[in-house]
Design an enzyme around this catalytic site. Structure first.
Site, mmCIF file in Angstrom:
data_model
loop_
_atom_site.group_PDB
_atom_site.id
_atom_site.type_symbol
_atom_site.label_atom_id
_atom_site.label_comp_id
_atom_site.label_asym_id
_atom_site.label_seq_id
_atom_site.Cartn_x
_atom_site.Cartn_y
_atom_site.Cartn_z
ATOM 1 N N ARG A 1 -14.936 26.016 34.669
ATOM 2 C CA ARG A 1 -16.133 25.242 35.040
ATOM 3 C C ARG A 1 -15.655 24.112 35.935
ATOM 4 O O ARG A 1 -14.930 23.230 35.473
ATOM 5 C CB ARG A 1 -16.791 24.719 33.758
ATOM 6 N N LYS B 1 -11.355 15.809 34.673
ATOM 7 C CA LYS B 1 -11.450 15.110 33.376
ATOM 8 C C LYS B 1 -10.398 14.004 33.265
ATOM 9 O O LYS B 1 -9.368 14.018 33.928
ATOM 10 C CB LYS B 1 -11.335 16.122 32.234
#
Ligand code: HH2
Length: 258
Positions: free
Chosen positions: A239, A205
């Site tokens: 995840r 991210k």
């Protein structure tokens, strides 16, 4: 949880697995590398992304799920907020629905999940992927996220989803600044008040990229560090895109923290 994006435009792996054969090979690789769950998605949710129709989403993921149902032993999850897509994926053997809207988008979704006795990940997001980074002001970051997740859990329970099949996720990067993402990471333990397993989606991210000054293709080590911190603060599921590296990290982190 290994990520399989069957999309042309996902932020880190868009276009790599939109052919069913390539997606299947990637899924088998992630299973061999030690993934416990595979999360198959047919619509990107990166900041600013536009939604696609249920028809397009189904066309992307159903051929892949059909192949995987025969060849993969680990549970399959579908990353969708559309009841029609969820139903079709559950018909193909998925057992978990990962909803970035936390059941806020369409009340029919919770009922579909309950009817199939499936599990659900309820994630926190402000607004939609197209708008979520426009307003990142929170009066009380944790209070607001926890209250919304509590509502999502209630939504699932009221629809008849089994309490043991509900997972919560604070939604890293979804309507949060880099600094807010780090605050959530540092106090991920606070989500234990919801009394559900906590999922953290940190992999590659942008707030990790901002710290190390790296493009999305060079965020593995930063992602591993963030994942280890999440485990230290009680995350149950990560995840991730890079399964083997995270599997090894988690094996050691689990032993170090518990
Ligand atoms: N992050 C993404 C997508 N789905 N689901 C949950 N529960 N938690 C997350 O943090 C999360 C998620 C975004 O990552 P990715 O799937 O790699 O990209 P894209 O949305 O562009 O397909």
């Amino acid at each position: 949880m290994g990520v399989l994006n069957v999309t042309p435009d996902s932020f880190s792996d868009g276009g790599l697995y939109d052919d069913p054969g390539a997606a299947e090979a990637r899924a088998l690789q992630m299973e061999a590398e030690g993934a416990d769950i595979l999360d198959v998605g047919g619509e990107s949710s990166r900041p600013g992304s536009k939604p696609v129709s249920a028809q397009i989403e189904k066309k992307r993921i159903l051929p892949v799920l059909k192949r995987l149902a025969r060849r993969i032993k680990i549970p399959l999850s579908v990353d969708t907020y559309k009841p029609e897509v969820a139903r079709a994926a559950l018909d193909e053997g998925a057992v978990l629905v990962n909803d970035i809207f936390g059941l806020r988008k369409d009340p029919a979704l919770a009922k579909v999940i309950a009817r199939y006795r499936a599990g659900v990940v309820v994630m926190h997001m402000r607004g939609t992927p197209a708008t979520m980074q426009r307003d990142t002001h929170y009066r009380d970051l944790f209070r607001e996220i926890i209250a919304k997740l509590r509502r999502s859990v209630r939504e699932a329970l009221d629809a008849g989803v089994d309490a043991s099949r509900i997972i919560v996720d604070p939604g890293f990067g979804f309507g949060k600044t880099a600094e807010q993402n780090l605050r959530i990471l540092a106090r991920l333990d606070r989500f234990a008040v919801l009394k559900r397993p906590v999922l953290a989606g940190l992999s590659r991210k942008s707030f990790i990229g901002q710290i190390i000054g790296s493009p999305v293709s060079e965020r593995l080590y930063g992602s591993l560090a963030a994942g280890a911190v999440a485990i230290a603060h009680g995350a149950h599921i990560l995840r991730v895109h890079d399964v083997l590296a995270h599997r090894q990290m988690a094996a050691v982190a689990d032993r170090g923290f518990f």
